[in-house]
Design a protein around this motif. Structure first.
Motif, PDB file in Angstrom:
ATOM      1  N   ALA A 238      31.179  26.940  17.898  1.00 13.98           N
ATOM      2  CA  ALA A 238      32.286  27.435  18.597  1.00 13.98           C
ATOM      3  C   ALA A 238      32.015  27.719  20.236  1.00 13.98           C
ATOM      4  O   ALA A 238      32.873  27.269  20.905  1.00 13.98           O
ATOM      5  CB  ALA A 238      33.090  28.546  18.087  1.00 13.98           C
ATOM      6  N   LEU A 239      30.834  28.308  20.172  1.00 14.25           N
ATOM      7  CA  LEU A 239      30.467  28.818  21.781  1.00 14.25           C
ATOM      8  C   LEU A 239      30.059  27.644  22.407  1.00 14.25           C
ATOM      9  O   LEU A 239      30.372  27.474  23.612  1.00 14.25           O
ATOM     10  CB  LEU A 239      29.308  29.827  21.585  1.00 14.25           C
ATOM     11  N   CYS A 240      29.231  26.739  21.867  1.00 15.78           N
ATOM     12  CA  CYS A 240      29.139  25.527  22.707  1.00 15.78           C
ATOM     13  C   CYS A 240      30.301  24.798  22.959  1.00 15.78           C
ATOM     14  O   CYS A 240      30.291  24.095  24.050  1.00 15.78           O
ATOM     15  CB  CYS A 240      28.038  24.550  21.912  1.00 15.78           C
ATOM     16  N   LYS A 241      31.154  24.312  22.142  1.00 18.58           N
ATOM     17  CA  LYS A 241      32.443  23.794  22.373  1.00 18.58           C
ATOM     18  C   LYS A 241      33.252  24.318  23.584  1.00 18.58           C
ATOM     19  O   LYS A 241      33.861  23.691  24.202  1.00 18.58           O
ATOM     20  CB  LYS A 241      33.286  23.709  21.152  1.00 18.58           C
ATOM     21  N   ALA A 242      33.095  25.614  23.576  1.00 21.19           N
ATOM     22  CA  ALA A 242      33.839  26.547  24.534  1.00 21.19           C
ATOM     23  C   ALA A 242      33.208  26.251  25.907  1.00 21.19           C
ATOM     24  O   ALA A 242      33.933  26.407  27.066  1.00 21.19           O
ATOM     25  CB  ALA A 242      34.195  27.958  24.337  1.00 21.19           C
ATOM     26  N   PHE A 243      31.946  26.621  25.910  1.00 26.62           N
ATOM     27  CA  PHE A 243      31.261  26.566  27.244  1.00 26.62           C
ATOM     28  C   PHE A 243      30.270  25.480  27.917  1.00 26.62           C
ATOM     29  O   PHE A 243      30.292  25.391  28.828  1.00 26.62           O
ATOM     30  CB  PHE A 243      30.360  27.878  27.185  1.00 26.62           C
ATOM     31  N   VAL A 244      29.851  24.714  26.893  1.00 26.57           N
ATOM     32  CA  VAL A 244      28.728  23.563  27.216  1.00 26.57           C
ATOM     33  C   VAL A 244      29.752  22.516  28.164  1.00 26.57           C
ATOM     34  O   VAL A 244      29.298  22.044  29.149  1.00 26.57           O
ATOM     35  CB  VAL A 244      28.037  23.134  26.110  1.00 26.57           C
ATOM     36  N   PRO A 245      31.006  22.136  27.914  1.00 25.70           N
ATOM     37  CA  PRO A 245      31.668  21.129  28.752  1.00 25.70           C
ATOM     38  C   PRO A 245      31.772  21.671  30.244  1.00 25.70           C
ATOM     39  O   PRO A 245      31.573  21.016  31.112  1.00 25.70           O
ATOM     40  CB  PRO A 245      32.993  21.005  28.105  1.00 25.70           C
ATOM     41  N   ALA A 246      31.812  22.977  30.540  1.00 25.96           N
ATOM     42  CA  ALA A 246      31.935  23.439  31.756  1.00 25.96           C
ATOM     43  C   ALA A 246      30.483  23.346  32.220  1.00 25.96           C
ATOM     44  O   ALA A 246      30.667  22.940  33.667  1.00 25.96           O
ATOM     45  CB  ALA A 246      32.327  24.834  31.900  1.00 25.96           C
ATOM     46  N   MET A 247      29.453  23.534  31.797  1.00 26.92           N
ATOM     47  CA  MET A 247      28.369  23.161  32.465  1.00 26.92           C
ATOM     48  C   MET A 247      28.272  21.827  32.878  1.00 26.92           C
ATOM     49  O   MET A 247      27.586  21.362  33.761  1.00 26.92           O
ATOM     50  CB  MET A 247      27.026  23.633  31.277  1.00 26.92           C
ATOM     51  N   ALA A 248      28.525  21.005  31.866  1.00 28.98           N
ATOM     52  CA  ALA A 248      28.295  19.306  31.863  1.00 28.98           C
ATOM     53  C   ALA A 248      28.995  19.219  33.420  1.00 28.98           C
ATOM     54  O   ALA A 248      28.801  18.459  34.086  1.00 28.98           O
ATOM     55  CB  ALA A 248      28.937  18.592  31.154  1.00 28.98           C
ATOM     56  N   LYS A 249      30.404  19.745  33.644  1.00 25.04           N
ATOM     57  CA  LYS A 249      31.129  19.375  34.615  1.00 25.04           C
ATOM     58  C   LYS A 249      30.546  19.965  36.122  1.00 25.04           C
ATOM     59  O   LYS A 249      30.529  19.025  36.949  1.00 25.04           O
ATOM     60  CB  LYS A 249      32.661  20.153  34.655  1.00 25.04           C
TER      61      LYS A 249
END
Length: 243
Positions: A115-126
């Protein structure tokens, strides 16, 4: 540029030691614990305004969702995510496998990580930069100890998640790694027999168990800019007990 560290299990001995190691002026720490935030009180006094604490039961899906929503609404976007929490190891014969406890540990370690990776990792990728670090165990290296099936299964699943994320996000500058310490003398061992702890120390080539001071520097390296070309690895920190 300041870093924003989201650390789950931050109130643990390792979590507190890691915050002390990483802290730089301007950095923000989003620190989760579960009923044990007292361990972070001294750090909050040392670094006023830098550490935002959250008391969250990761076995409670609604509480986890509320935590994520609050961080997204009120905190800067995390640049680093460190996932440390786990239920304490209980050595139990497989015929007495505790399904209810296993499900709780799945929630604490794996479901919350997803859940936490789904919430925050995409913003890191961006942003084209990010660091993710999971806590595994040397029990996954070679022959595991007997009577630890539940713990081994959850940690194995968490390691699988790390490898998958590493493959998915490498093109975007986000690294995903794990550390795998041997037995570490912290309050996590409260439910482990003294005889087991002593036997582990005696069996280690260095004649002792690990401490947070052995593990945290390696974690800090994997979270650093210098480790930008390292992803998908599990780093053993074992004093030579797993070769």
């Amino acid at each position: 540029m300041s870093n924003v560290y989201l650390i789950t299990g931050a109130s643990s001995d390792v979590g507190c030691a890691l915050i002390r190691r990483l802290w730089q002026p301007g950095d923000v720490f989003i620190a989760q614990g579960a009923g044990d935030l007292g361990g972070l009180a001294e750090l909050c006094k040392e670094h006023p305004g830098s550490i935002r604490t959250y008391d969250v039961d990761l076995t409670n899906e609604k509480a986890l969702e509320a935590f994520i929503a609050d961080v997204q609404a009120s905190c800067p976007a995390p640049t680093h995510f460190v996932h440390l929490p786990a239920l304490r190891v209980v050595n139990t014969k497989f015929k007495k496998f505790d399904e209810e406890r296993f499900e709780k540990d799945m929630s604490v370690q794996l479901r919350s990580a997803v859940a936490l990776c789904k919430a925050f990792v995409p913003a890191m990728a961006k942003a084209k930069k990010g660091r993710v670090l999971f806590m595994l165990t040397s029990y996954l290296l070679g022959l595991p100890p007997k009577n630890t099936a539940a713990y081994i299964m959850v940690k194995s699943a968490l390691g699988g998640l790390a490898k998958s994320l590493a493959a998915d996000y490498a093109p975007y500058g986000v690294t995903v790694n794990c550390v795998a310490p041997s037995m570490m003398e912290t309050k996590f061992l409260a439910d482990t027999s003294d005889l087991i702890v002593q036997a582990s120390a005696e069996a280690n080539p260095m004649g002792r168990n690990a401490t947070p001071a052995d593990v945290v520097p390696a974690m800090a390296f994997l979270l650093s800019d210098e480790a930008g070309f390292i992803t998908g690895v599990t780093l053993p920190i074992t004093g030579g007990s797993a070769l």
